[in-house]
Design a protein around this motif. Sequence first.
Motif, PDB file in Angstrom:
ATOM      1  N   PRO A  63      22.792  64.871 -19.597  1.00  9.72           N
ATOM      2  CA  PRO A  63      21.640  65.744 -19.339  1.00  9.72           C
ATOM      3  C   PRO A  63      21.404  65.918 -17.840  1.00  9.72           C
ATOM      4  CG  PRO A  63      21.040  63.950 -20.831  1.00  9.72           C
ATOM      5  CD  PRO A  63      22.421  63.650 -20.333  1.00  9.72           C
ATOM      6  N   GLU A  64      20.930  67.120 -17.482  1.00  7.39           N
ATOM      7  CA  GLU A  64      20.786  67.466 -16.074  1.00  7.39           C
ATOM      8  C   GLU A  64      19.851  66.517 -15.308  1.00  7.39           C
ATOM      9  OE1 GLU A  64      21.207  71.838 -15.642  1.00  7.39           O
ATOM     10  OE2 GLU A  64      19.719  71.527 -14.044  1.00  7.39           O
ATOM     11  N   ASP A  65      18.722  66.156 -15.916  1.00  8.01           N
ATOM     12  CA  ASP A  65      17.780  65.303 -15.163  1.00  8.01           C
ATOM     13  C   ASP A  65      18.374  63.924 -14.894  1.00  8.01           C
ATOM     14  OD1 ASP A  65      17.652  64.758 -17.834  1.00  8.01           O
ATOM     15  OD2 ASP A  65      15.460  64.539 -17.934  1.00  8.01           O
ATOM     16  N   GLU A  66      19.207  63.439 -15.803  1.00  4.72           N
ATOM     17  CA  GLU A  66      19.884  62.143 -15.607  1.00  4.72           C
ATOM     18  C   GLU A  66      20.911  62.257 -14.469  1.00  4.72           C
ATOM     19  OE1 GLU A  66      19.383  59.192 -16.960  1.00  4.72           O
ATOM     20  OE2 GLU A  66      21.201  58.203 -16.187  1.00  4.72           O
ATOM     21  N   MET A  67      21.645  63.375 -14.428  1.00  8.23           N
ATOM     22  CA  MET A  67      22.639  63.566 -13.356  1.00  8.23           C
ATOM     23  C   MET A  67      21.948  63.601 -11.993  1.00  8.23           C
ATOM     24  SD  MET A  67      25.618  66.097 -14.778  1.00  8.23           S
ATOM     25  CE  MET A  67      24.766  67.487 -15.465  1.00  8.23           C
ATOM     26  N   LEU A  91      20.916  61.264  -6.693  1.00  7.76           N
ATOM     27  CA  LEU A  91      19.968  61.000  -5.604  1.00  7.76           C
ATOM     28  C   LEU A  91      19.764  59.514  -5.351  1.00  7.76           C
ATOM     29  CD1 LEU A  91      17.352  63.857  -6.150  1.00  7.76           C
ATOM     30  CD2 LEU A  91      19.372  63.830  -4.674  1.00  7.76           C
ATOM     31  N   SER A  92      20.216  58.689  -6.285  1.00 11.32           N
ATOM     32  CA  SER A  92      20.015  57.249  -6.048  1.00 11.32           C
ATOM     33  C   SER A  92      21.315  56.528  -5.689  1.00 11.32           C
ATOM     34  CB  SER A  92      19.370  56.594  -7.280  1.00 11.32           C
ATOM     35  OG  SER A  92      20.260  56.689  -8.362  1.00 11.32           O
ATOM     36  N   ARG A  93      22.446  57.252  -5.611  1.00 13.87           N
ATOM     37  CA  ARG A  93      23.695  56.480  -5.450  1.00 13.87           C
ATOM     38  C   ARG A  93      24.043  56.114  -4.009  1.00 13.87           C
ATOM     39  NH1 ARG A  93      28.211  60.689  -7.883  1.00 13.87           N
ATOM     40  NH2 ARG A  93      28.009  62.313  -6.323  1.00 13.87           N
ATOM     41  N   ASN A  94      23.460  56.828  -3.033  1.00 13.52           N
ATOM     42  CA  ASN A  94      23.576  56.336  -1.656  1.00 13.52           C
ATOM     43  C   ASN A  94      24.983  56.047  -1.153  1.00 13.52           C
ATOM     44  OD1 ASN A  94      21.893  55.943   0.472  1.00 13.52           O
ATOM     45  ND2 ASN A  94      20.622  54.432  -0.631  1.00 13.52           N
ATOM     46  N   GLN A  95      25.875  57.013  -1.301  1.00 12.97           N
ATOM     47  CA  GLN A  95      27.253  56.792  -0.837  1.00 12.97           C
ATOM     48  C   GLN A  95      27.490  57.491   0.500  1.00 12.97           C
ATOM     49  OE1 GLN A  95      29.434  58.250  -4.279  1.00 12.97           O
ATOM     50  NE2 GLN A  95      29.365  56.262  -5.296  1.00 12.97           N
ATOM     51  N   GLY A  96      26.419  57.951   1.108  1.00 16.32           N
ATOM     52  CA  GLY A  96      26.539  58.596   2.417  1.00 16.32           C
ATOM     53  C   GLY A  96      27.204  59.967   2.354  1.00 16.32           C
ATOM     54  N   ARG A  97      27.167  60.630   1.198  1.00 18.27           N
ATOM     55  CA  ARG A  97      27.812  61.939   1.080  1.00 18.27           C
ATOM     56  C   ARG A  97      26.903  63.054   1.586  1.00 18.27           C
ATOM     57  NH1 ARG A  97      30.830  62.533  -4.665  1.00 18.27           N
ATOM     58  NH2 ARG A  97      30.110  64.666  -4.243  1.00 18.27           N
ATOM     59  N   VAL A  98      27.523  64.041   2.269  1.00 22.34           N
ATOM     60  CA  VAL A  98      26.715  65.135   2.833  1.00 22.34           C
ATOM     61  C   VAL A  98      26.076  65.999   1.741  1.00 22.34           C
ATOM     62  CG1 VAL A  98      27.962  65.386   5.016  1.00 22.34           C
ATOM     63  CG2 VAL A  98      28.761  66.661   3.007  1.00 22.34           C
ATOM     64  N   ASP A  99      26.621  65.891   0.511  1.00 21.48           N
ATOM     65  CA  ASP A  99      26.143  66.789  -0.552  1.00 21.48           C
ATOM     66  C   ASP A  99      25.274  66.091  -1.595  1.00 21.48           C
ATOM     67  OD1 ASP A  99      28.308  65.318  -1.450  1.00 21.48           O
ATOM     68  OD2 ASP A  99      29.262  66.978  -2.516  1.00 21.48           O
ATOM     69  N   ALA A 109      27.596  61.049 -22.137  1.00 19.73           N
ATOM     70  CA  ALA A 109      27.579  60.204 -20.940  1.00 19.73           C
ATOM     71  C   ALA A 109      26.197  59.640 -20.624  1.00 19.73           C
ATOM     72  CB  ALA A 109      28.137  60.980 -19.754  1.00 19.73           C
ATOM     73  N   VAL A 110      25.547  59.081 -21.622  1.00 19.36           N
ATOM     74  CA  VAL A 110      24.286  58.382 -21.370  1.00 19.36           C
ATOM     75  C   VAL A 110      24.409  56.954 -21.905  1.00 19.36           C
ATOM     76  CG1 VAL A 110      22.658  60.326 -21.257  1.00 19.36           C
ATOM     77  CG2 VAL A 110      23.332  59.434 -23.472  1.00 19.36           C
ATOM     78  N   GLY A 111      23.626  56.054 -21.287  1.00 16.97           N
ATOM     79  CA  GLY A 111      23.724  54.642 -21.667  1.00 16.97           C
ATOM     80  C   GLY A 111      24.341  53.869 -20.526  1.00 16.97           C
ATOM     81  N   THR A 112      24.711  52.621 -20.812  1.00 17.37           N
ATOM     82  CA  THR A 112      25.295  51.816 -19.734  1.00 17.37           C
ATOM     83  C   THR A 112      26.765  52.223 -19.552  1.00 17.37           C
ATOM     84  OG1 THR A 112      26.098  50.113 -21.229  1.00 17.37           O
ATOM     85  CG2 THR A 112      23.841  49.849 -20.414  1.00 17.37           C
ATOM     86  N   GLU A 113      27.327  51.785 -18.411  1.00 22.44           N
ATOM     87  CA  GLU A 113      28.742  52.092 -18.137  1.00 22.44           C
ATOM     88  C   GLU A 113      29.626  51.581 -19.271  1.00 22.44           C
ATOM     89  OE1 GLU A 113      29.779  50.450 -14.318  1.00 22.44           O
ATOM     90  OE2 GLU A 113      28.157  51.560 -13.336  1.00 22.44           O
ATOM     91  N   ASP A 114      29.303  50.377 -19.752  1.00 21.00           N
ATOM     92  CA  ASP A 114      30.135  49.790 -20.816  1.00 21.00           C
ATOM     93  C   ASP A 114      29.977  50.536 -22.128  1.00 21.00           C
ATOM     94  OD1 ASP A 114      31.227  47.959 -19.129  1.00 21.00           O
ATOM     95  OD2 ASP A 114      29.809  46.352 -19.626  1.00 21.00           O
ATOM     96  N   GLU A 115      28.750  50.959 -22.418  1.00 23.08           N
ATOM     97  CA  GLU A 115      28.546  51.730 -23.655  1.00 23.08           C
ATOM     98  C   GLU A 115      29.339  53.034 -23.614  1.00 23.08           C
ATOM     99  OE1 GLU A 115      24.002  50.194 -24.689  1.00 23.08           O
ATOM    100  OE2 GLU A 115      24.283  52.077 -23.615  1.00 23.08           O
ATOM    101  N   ILE A 116      29.314  53.668 -22.466  1.00 25.17           N
ATOM    102  CA  ILE A 116      30.049  54.935 -22.343  1.00 25.17           C
ATOM    103  C   ILE A 116      31.553  54.664 -22.452  1.00 25.17           C
ATOM    104  CG2 ILE A 116      30.521  56.912 -20.823  1.00 25.17           C
ATOM    105  CD1 ILE A 116      27.596  56.489 -19.744  1.00 25.17           C
TER     106      ILE A 116
END
Length: 239
Positions: A146-150, A155-163, A198-205
């Motif tokens: 879902p778009e709001d999850e993406m 916005l929270s991943r903080n990888q220093g990307r310009v985009d 693609a929702v849930g924890t990394e392991d669930e996915i």
Amino acid sequence: MWRRATLLSSLLPSSKASVLNQEKGRIPKKEKPPFITFVLGGPGSGKGTQCAKIVENFGFTHLSAGDLLRNEISSNSENGAMILDTIREGKIVPSNVTVKLIQRAIESSDNDKFLIDGFPRTEENRRTYERIIGAEPNIVLFFDCPEDEMVKRVLSRNQGRVDDNKDTVRKRLEVFTSLNLPVINYYSQKGKLYKIRAVGTEDEIFEQVRPIFAAVESLLKLYDDSTRSNKDLLIFKVP
Ligand code: C5P
Ligand code: MG
């Protein structure tokens, strides 16, 4: 390259195959065709995270189109400035630039199974890949989120990307919806698309992803070097 091109060309109608065989300057490296998985999904849908797990569990080589482009920027290549501007605006880099980077990465790898992540973004990307590489992917994964999850993830991943900022992410989502969905529909109609919720924890996915690659692994084991044929791989279906 002609030898590998010949093998890849077994996927194609003969007219395209002959164009491919005429291309010059390629060096023959591999005798069996690689197994190619395209990995699609919007920004923040978890493509990269899940690719890392597939690499770890199933020995694929992960090629992120975005990373290949970002490497071009940092290596100050002739296209670096143009790529930076394009990424900053959330737009799509000209297909021949991206496909050549993917081609170079495949050809310089010793592996024969690849995840190509974030590609093709557009129908034009897809057609350019088919023209230059001369093959279609074996399977296509689509991380449906879902778009709001993406937005939240980006916005929270903080990888220093310009985009990874509010404005650009909105543009990237618009580009995804208008340009990537037709590609997803194309592969769905061809029966190549595997859709992951693609929702849930990394392991669930990953538990949705694992059976697909377990089936691929068994299938690849069935074909040794001398008999592997992409025709067989193309009709591959996950049970
Ligand atoms: O996949 P990723 O989010 O890392 O891509 C970042 C940016 O790289 C995209 O928003 C786009 O500007 C560019 N890109 C592209 N063509 C691709 C993949 C990425 O232009 N096939
Ligand atoms: Mg990524």
